[in-house]
Enzyme design. Structure first.
Site, mmCIF file in Angstrom:
data_model
loop_
_atom_site.group_PDB
_atom_site.id
_atom_site.type_symbol
_atom_site.label_atom_id
_atom_site.label_comp_id
_atom_site.label_asym_id
_atom_site.label_seq_id
_atom_site.Cartn_x
_atom_site.Cartn_y
_atom_site.Cartn_z
ATOM 1 N N ARG A 108 -3.305 0.938 10.478
ATOM 2 C CA ARG A 108 -3.495 -0.511 10.508
ATOM 3 C C ARG A 108 -3.537 -1.025 11.937
ATOM 4 N NH1 ARG A 108 -3.177 -1.395 4.963
ATOM 5 N NH2 ARG A 108 -2.874 -3.573 4.500
ATOM 6 N N ARG A 111 -1.312 -8.539 -8.025
ATOM 7 C CA ARG A 111 -0.416 -8.244 -6.918
ATOM 8 C C ARG A 111 0.196 -9.541 -6.395
ATOM 9 N NH1 ARG A 111 -3.549 -4.259 -2.803
ATOM 10 N NH2 ARG A 111 -2.368 -5.569 -1.376
ATOM 11 N N ARG A 170 -2.592 -12.101 5.497
ATOM 12 C CA ARG A 170 -3.007 -10.702 5.594
ATOM 13 C C ARG A 170 -4.302 -10.573 6.397
ATOM 14 N NH1 ARG A 170 -3.367 -9.628 -0.393
ATOM 15 N NH2 ARG A 170 -4.179 -7.571 0.096
HETATM 16 P P1 AMP Z 1 -2.898 -2.770 0.985
HETATM 17 O O1 AMP Z 1 -2.716 -2.251 -0.406
HETATM 18 O O2 AMP Z 1 -3.520 -1.761 1.902
HETATM 19 O O3 AMP Z 1 -3.579 -4.114 1.008
HETATM 20 O O4 AMP Z 1 -1.422 -3.008 1.577
HETATM 21 C C1 AMP Z 1 -0.544 -3.924 0.991
HETATM 22 C C2 AMP Z 1 0.609 -4.202 1.936
HETATM 23 O O5 AMP Z 1 1.341 -2.981 2.167
HETATM 24 C C3 AMP Z 1 0.213 -4.687 3.313
HETATM 25 O O6 AMP Z 1 -0.007 -6.079 3.358
HETATM 26 C C4 AMP Z 1 1.429 -4.256 4.141
HETATM 27 O O7 AMP Z 1 2.520 -5.119 3.927
HETATM 28 C C5 AMP Z 1 1.779 -2.916 3.509
HETATM 29 N N1 AMP Z 1 1.081 -1.792 4.181
HETATM 30 C C6 AMP Z 1 0.145 -0.955 3.639
HETATM 31 N N2 AMP Z 1 -0.260 -0.042 4.518
HETATM 32 C C7 AMP Z 1 0.416 -0.307 5.674
HETATM 33 C C8 AMP Z 1 0.428 0.280 6.973
HETATM 34 N N3 AMP Z 1 -0.364 1.308 7.280
HETATM 35 N N4 AMP Z 1 1.270 -0.238 7.903
HETATM 36 C C9 AMP Z 1 2.079 -1.270 7.612
HETATM 37 N N5 AMP Z 1 2.101 -1.895 6.419
HETATM 38 C C10 AMP Z 1 1.288 -1.417 5.447
#
Ligand code: AMP
Length: 221
Positions: free
Chosen positions: A88, A160, A171
């Protein structure tokens, strides 16, 4: 092949990663999905990560990296993987490279999925996720056969908690803050490819496969 999918929330990383993983016979590793399972199961990691996720902020690097490192030790990653949601930021990208370097392997390519804000909001506000297998649906674009029930495993679907207007905005902001340096990092390694993901998933997939076959001439899909 070892592929990293980059792109803002709602760009279709999860959808593409799932299909690509099946086609290439490698695991789809989504850090967001692993974190959500931990939250649902109230594990120590889940309890620590929950408040960051609900705010739309990044979970601290140390927590996510440790979790990813453990996942990359599974034998199913031997022939490659599709990473979705990690890295990220540039620091995570460097950490990932170091983890792989210690195993004498490397990322083959990173694909940046580029979507317009209108498409992102439309996708995220109607997204439904399976509690058990993590499959994604959409109330309009891809509705499940039975309302709020997963087509694949019959578990219930949920929205979600971070797919609400306020958190989506946060986000997207968090993503924008980090993406430039992340892309620069992969650009510097000549591993960055851009694909517009406003189109239908099948068209986006075709473009990604075309790139993958250019990167690895022996790739069979
Ligand atoms: P996503 O499913 O990829 O949209 O991730 C959902 C949430 O999980 C994000 O908004 C972050 O809070 C957390 N998250 C997922 N991947 C990461 C990462 N590589 N580093 C930090 N937080 C993460």
């Amino acid at each position: 092949m070892r592929i990293v999918l980059l792109g803002p929330p709602g760009a279709g990383k999860g959808t593409q990663a799932k299909i690509l993983a099946k086609k290439l016979n490698v695991p789809h590793i989504s850090t967001g999905e692993i974190l959500r399972q931990n939250v649902l199961n109230s594990t120590d990691l889940g309890n620590k990560a929950k408040r960051y996720m609900n705010m739309g902020s990044l979970v601290p690097d140390t927590l996510v990296t440790e979790m990813l490192e453990k996942r990359l030790e599974f034998p199913d990653t031997k022939c490659g993987f599709i990473l979705d949601g990690y890295p990220r930021n540039q620091s995570q990208a460097k950490t990932l490279d170091n983890i792989l370097k210690s195993r004498n392997i490397d990322i083959d390519m990173s694909v940046y999925l580029d979507a317009s804000e209108a498409v992102i909001i439309q996708r995220l506000s109607g997204r439904l996720v399976c509690k058990s297998c993590g499959a994604n649906f959409h109330v309009k674009n891809m509705p499940p056969k039975v309302s709020m029930v997963c087509d694949n495993c019959s578990s219930s679907l949920y929205q979600r908690p971070d797919d609400n207007a306020t958190t989506i905005k946060r986000r997207l902001q968090v993503y924008q803050d980090e993406v430039a340096s992340l892309m620069k990092y992969y650009e510097g390694q000549c591993k960055l490819y851009r694909v517009s993901s406003d189109e239908e998933p099948e068209i986006v997939l075709e473009k990604i496969i075309e790139i993958a076959q250019k990167v690895d001439g022996s790739l069979k899909v």
